[in-house]
Enzyme design. Structure first.
Site, PDB file in Angstrom:
ATOM      1  NE  ARG A 153      38.377  85.836  62.761  1.00  0.00           N
ATOM      2  CZ  ARG A 153      38.446  87.135  62.986  1.00  0.00           C
ATOM      3  NH1 ARG A 153      39.332  87.857  62.351  1.00  0.00           N
ATOM      4  NH2 ARG A 153      37.637  87.725  63.837  1.00  0.00           N
ATOM      5  CG  ASN A 186      33.475  85.341  66.105  1.00  0.00           C
ATOM      6  OD1 ASN A 186      33.887  84.905  67.168  1.00  0.00           O
ATOM      7  ND2 ASN A 186      34.043  86.359  65.473  1.00  0.00           N
ATOM      8  N   GLY A 187      31.326  84.555  68.783  1.00  0.00           N
ATOM      9  CA  GLY A 187      30.945  85.406  69.907  1.00  0.00           C
ATOM     10  C   GLY A 187      30.343  84.590  71.027  1.00  0.00           C
ATOM     11  CE  LYS A 222      47.460  88.170  64.701  1.00  0.00           C
ATOM     12  NZ  LYS A 222      48.753  88.309  65.380  1.00  0.00           N
ATOM     13  CG  HIS A 272      62.329  94.446  95.779  1.00  0.00           C
ATOM     14  ND1 HIS A 272      62.660  95.010  96.992  1.00  0.00           N
ATOM     15  CD2 HIS A 272      62.885  95.249  94.842  1.00  0.00           C
ATOM     16  CE1 HIS A 272      63.360  96.110  96.800  1.00  0.00           C
ATOM     17  NE2 HIS A 272      63.517  96.283  95.497  1.00  0.00           N
ATOM     18  CE  LYS A 328      54.829  87.176  70.549  1.00  0.00           C
ATOM     19  NZ  LYS A 328      54.383  88.423  70.937  1.00  0.00           N
ATOM     20  CD1 TRP A 335      40.654  79.824  70.504  1.00  0.00           C
ATOM     21  CD2 TRP A 335      39.017  80.824  71.647  1.00  0.00           C
ATOM     22  NE1 TRP A 335      41.140  80.142  71.752  1.00  0.00           N
ATOM     23  CE2 TRP A 335      40.162  80.742  72.473  1.00  0.00           C
ATOM     24  CE3 TRP A 335      37.863  81.401  72.162  1.00  0.00           C
ATOM     25  CZ2 TRP A 335      40.187  81.239  73.776  1.00  0.00           C
ATOM     26  CZ3 TRP A 335      37.881  81.893  73.461  1.00  0.00           C
ATOM     27  CH2 TRP A 335      39.043  81.811  74.256  1.00  0.00           C
ATOM     28  CB  CYS A 358      34.813  81.816  65.655  1.00  0.00           C
ATOM     29  SG  CYS A 358      34.541  80.884  67.155  1.00  0.00           S
ATOM     30  CD  GLU A 394      55.687  91.048  72.817  1.00  0.00           C
ATOM     31  OE1 GLU A 394      54.806  91.172  73.682  1.00  0.00           O
ATOM     32  OE2 GLU A 394      55.452  90.554  71.694  1.00  0.00           O
ATOM     33  CD  GLU A 444      51.748  84.530  71.886  1.00  0.00           C
ATOM     34  OE1 GLU A 444      52.381  85.518  71.526  1.00  0.00           O
ATOM     35  OE2 GLU A 444      50.518  84.448  71.770  1.00  0.00           O
TER      36      GLU A 444
HETATM   37  O1  M6R Z   1      44.526  92.495  68.121  1.00  0.00           O
HETATM   38  P1  M6R Z   1      45.085  93.041  69.391  1.00  0.00           P
HETATM   39  O2  M6R Z   1      46.360  93.774  69.185  1.00  0.00           O
HETATM   40  O3  M6R Z   1      44.098  93.869  70.166  1.00  0.00           O
HETATM   41  O4  M6R Z   1      45.415  91.765  70.274  1.00  0.00           O
HETATM   42  C1  M6R Z   1      45.849  91.885  71.595  1.00  0.00           C
HETATM   43  C2  M6R Z   1      46.388  90.584  72.112  1.00  0.00           C
HETATM   44  O5  M6R Z   1      45.394  89.605  72.117  1.00  0.00           O
HETATM   45  C3  M6R Z   1      47.582  90.087  71.289  1.00  0.00           C
HETATM   46  O6  M6R Z   1      48.594  91.033  71.237  1.00  0.00           O
HETATM   47  C4  M6R Z   1      48.152  88.778  71.904  1.00  0.00           C
HETATM   48  O7  M6R Z   1      48.675  89.034  73.164  1.00  0.00           O
HETATM   49  C5  M6R Z   1      49.206  88.167  70.974  1.00  0.00           C
HETATM   50  N1  M6R Z   1      48.834  86.837  70.624  1.00  0.00           N
HETATM   51  C6  M6R Z   1      50.542  88.051  71.592  1.00  0.00           C
HETATM   52  O8  M6R Z   1      51.482  87.540  70.691  1.00  0.00           O
END
Ligand code: M6R
Length: 615
Positions: A27, A101-102, A610, A507, A488, A75, A2, A484, A491
């Site tokens: 956000r 927000n929250g 984000k 395994h 990517k 969000w 949000c 990682e 997401e």
């Molecule tokens: O702001 P932060 O680094 O604490 O965020 C952690 C994760 O939410 C963030 O890295 C998320 O996994 C990314 N969208 C991945 O690309």
């Protein structure tokens, strides 16, 4: 999670609020809304879907002129992403509008209480209860700030709230607990926002609102109190980056811009931290050297991409400092009752500095007596404020939801901490530290070389747009890189993607391999731990024997892998521990391009936000 914007000043409020929402849309983007007071009444517009839907609505039917207003981009937590559930929410008498927000955790109890007073909820949100609570006090006292303080004392959970009173135009009142809010200080105008990018076009002077504080904001000034009404002293700070940092700067996507910014982000994170003798000067880490010498264990807590940076760092910390290191998902940390002492250094990694899971882990660690060092990209955010010390990454604002430059700079920052520990504890001689720092200093150039070659990766990615699944394998630091790469792809491209330690395949996961399954392999440098290289060649053979199509990331000059690669992506030669800084980049480009080929919104992938400010 949000985005919130508020404005009181001399400009057209709707324009200022909408431009701020545009900046904060990363956000949360499942609905948006705006409220102003005009002709003694609230004018509220809201619409499900991206901000563009609200914008189109306002173009058809413009809002009335006002110089105070607020807006929200959502969000969803409580209640689906519909017009009705979009913020702002208005009280039953139509006097107060609120954005949030929250999560209000005791909302069910409050709804029951309001129902007993005959108030019927019109939305499925937890936020709406706050509008009703505010109205009931403001009707009695006529003071929105007092009403906000009274309401906050009744709420549990996490919240940033901003409210507008139809009978008091020109004033916004906001509060925060466990959720971010910054105040922008202009001349004859003031701003509220979830982060400074919303008002950076107008002012760089800002105040970070502290925990459990209320701000009363007019065009002419702001007053900050705690929830009991006691005045609070604030210390304004100056935002050091400018508006262009929060814009696309000629790139089609924020993600592409941020991938391209990585050499600079890495260089900036090293800047000012290396003394002329090659040793490290981390003056900003305010943990006494005597205490750093006593550290007997390091625990890294983080989420998502930041967690993967922590996994990479573990290899370096144990190798350079000989201190045992655990890496834990922040969301799991405090629930397993971890054993923590004063001699344990907890490193919390977070780009935003607002991730609730990480923040809760930080609080738990400190309550149990551990020292907490934050690695963070966002100046003045909650996690560094609540930690014993902070080392800032210097990536600049990261807007795309998928983290890229933050990942590389997090690795660099934790490496600096590890080397500093090795330096002050005497695990490494000065010349050894200087040699590794020298390797780090070459990395911006090497990342730049990778960027020169990404066209081939883009073309390759397009060939796999129809794959139903992509697997990633790596060994040693290549394993978190594989994780990682898979994150990517999940997401952004909404594809099944998994990262595995290459040795683990046999395994179980090798059962996933069938004809044509793409397997991306992160190959360790042959001149590093030779045995790793040999082992991964065997792993490549195992998957090829079962029909996999291999996409191999290997360093320049590594010809041994060539016969095993259906597709080969070259990266510059680096020492093993430095390799994640180059091998991750093609994986970022691969996911970005594949998602684009599938027609997805890369900067704002579905269901995500984000900054995840709820647990
Ligand atoms: O702001 P932060 O680094 O604490 O965020 C952690 C994760 O939410 C963030 O890295 C998320 O996994 C990314 N969208 C991945 O690309």
């Amino acid at each position: 999670m949000c985005g919130i914007v508020g404005y009181a000043g001399h400009r057209p409020a709707v324009e200022v609020v909408m431009s701020g929402l545009k900046r904060l849309e990363y956000r949360g983007y499942d609905s948006a809304g705006v409220a102003v007071v005009a002709d003694g009444a609230l004018d509220v517009r809201k619409k499900a879907g991206k901000l563009a839907n609200l914008q189109a609505m306002l173009e058809l039917d413009p809002m009335k002129d006002a110089s105070t207003g607020m807006g929200h981009t959502r969000w969803a937590t409580h209640g689906g992403p519909t017009d009705v559930n979009a913020h702002p929410h208005v009280s039953s008498g139509g006097r107060v509008a609120v954005i949030h927000n929250g999560i209000i955790e005791n909302f069910a109890e409050l709804v029951a209480e309001l129902a007993a007073d005959g108030i019927v909820m019109t939305s499925e949100t937890d936020t709406e209860v706050v509008a009703h609570l505010l109205e009931s006090t403001v009707e009695r006292t006529g003071d929105l700030a007092e009403a906000m303080r009274a309401a906050c004392l009744r709420l549990s959970g996490a919240f940033t709230l901003v409210a507008l009173d139809a009978q008091d135009p020109g004033r916004l009142v906001a509060a925060r607990r466990n959720s971010p809010l910054v105040v922008g200080i202009g001349e004859g105008e003031h701003f509220l926002a979830s982060d400074v990018s919303a008002f950076i076009d107008y002012t760089r002077q800002a105040i970070e609102l502290g925990q459990d504080q209320v701000v009363d904001l007019h065009a002419e000034g702001v007053t900050v109190t705690d929830f009991r009404g006691e005045p609070v002293e604030v210390s304004p700070f100056t935002v050091t980056w400018d508006a262009s940092a929060a814009e696309k700067g000629g790139f089609d996507l924020f993600m592409l811009k941020e991938i391209a910014e990585q050499p600079k982000a890495v260089a900036d994170t090293l800047l000012g931290r290396i003394a002329p003798d090659g040793l490290l000067r981390l003056d900003e880490v305010h943990i006494p050297v005597a205490e750093l010498r006593e550290v007997d264990k390091i625990v890294i807590v983080a989420c998502g991409t930041a967690y993967h940076a922590g996994l990479v760092a573990k290899y370096a910390i144990e190798h350079w400092c000989r201190i045992p290191c655990e890496v834990e998902l922040a969301s799991e940390f405090r629930y397993r009752d971890p054993i923590l002492t004063r001699r344990i250094l907890v490193i919390a990694i977070s780009q935003s500095g607002e991730t609730m899971d990480t923040l809760m882990a930080v609080r738990h660690a400190r309550e149990q007596g551990a020292r907490v060092l934050a690695i963070c990209n966002t100046n003045g955010s909650t996690i560094p404020r609540e930690s014993d010390a902070v080392l800032y990454t210097q990536a600049g604002p990261e807007i795309a939801v998928a983290s890229t430059k933050a990942f590389l700079t997090q690795i660099v920052a934790v490496y600096l901490v590890a080397l500093y520990l090795a330096q002050v504890r005497g695990n490494k001689f000065g010349d050894e530290v200087a040699a590794i720092v020298g390797q780090l200093a070459t990395m911006p150039h090497k990342v730049d070389l990778v960027l020169d070659t990404v066209e081939g990766v883009r073309a390759l990615a397009q060939q796999f747009a129809d794959a139903s699944s992509v697997l990633f394998i790596g060994r040693h630091v290549g394993y978190p890189v594989a994780l990682e790469g898979a994150l990517k792809l999940k997401e952004l491209a909404y594809m099944h993607a998994e990262g595995f330690a290459a040795g683990e395949l046999k395994h179980g996961p090798i059962a996933l391999i069938e004809d044509g399954v793409p397997v991306i392999v992160v190959v360790p440098p042959p001149q590093g731990r030779g045995v790793l290289h040999e082992k991964i060649i065997s792993n490549i053979q195992e998957v090829r024997a079962r029909g996999a199509v291999t996409i191999v990331i290997a360093e320049e000059g590594d010809d041994v892998v060539t016969p095993y690669a259906d597709h080969l992506i070259r990266v510059p030669a680096c020492p093993t521990l430095m390799q994640p800084l180059v091998s991750t980049v093609p994986l970022q480009v691969f996911a970005c391009e594949l998602a684009t080929a599938k027609g997805h919104d890369v900067d704002q992938p579905r269901n995500l936000a984000k900054s995840v400010t709820v647990e």
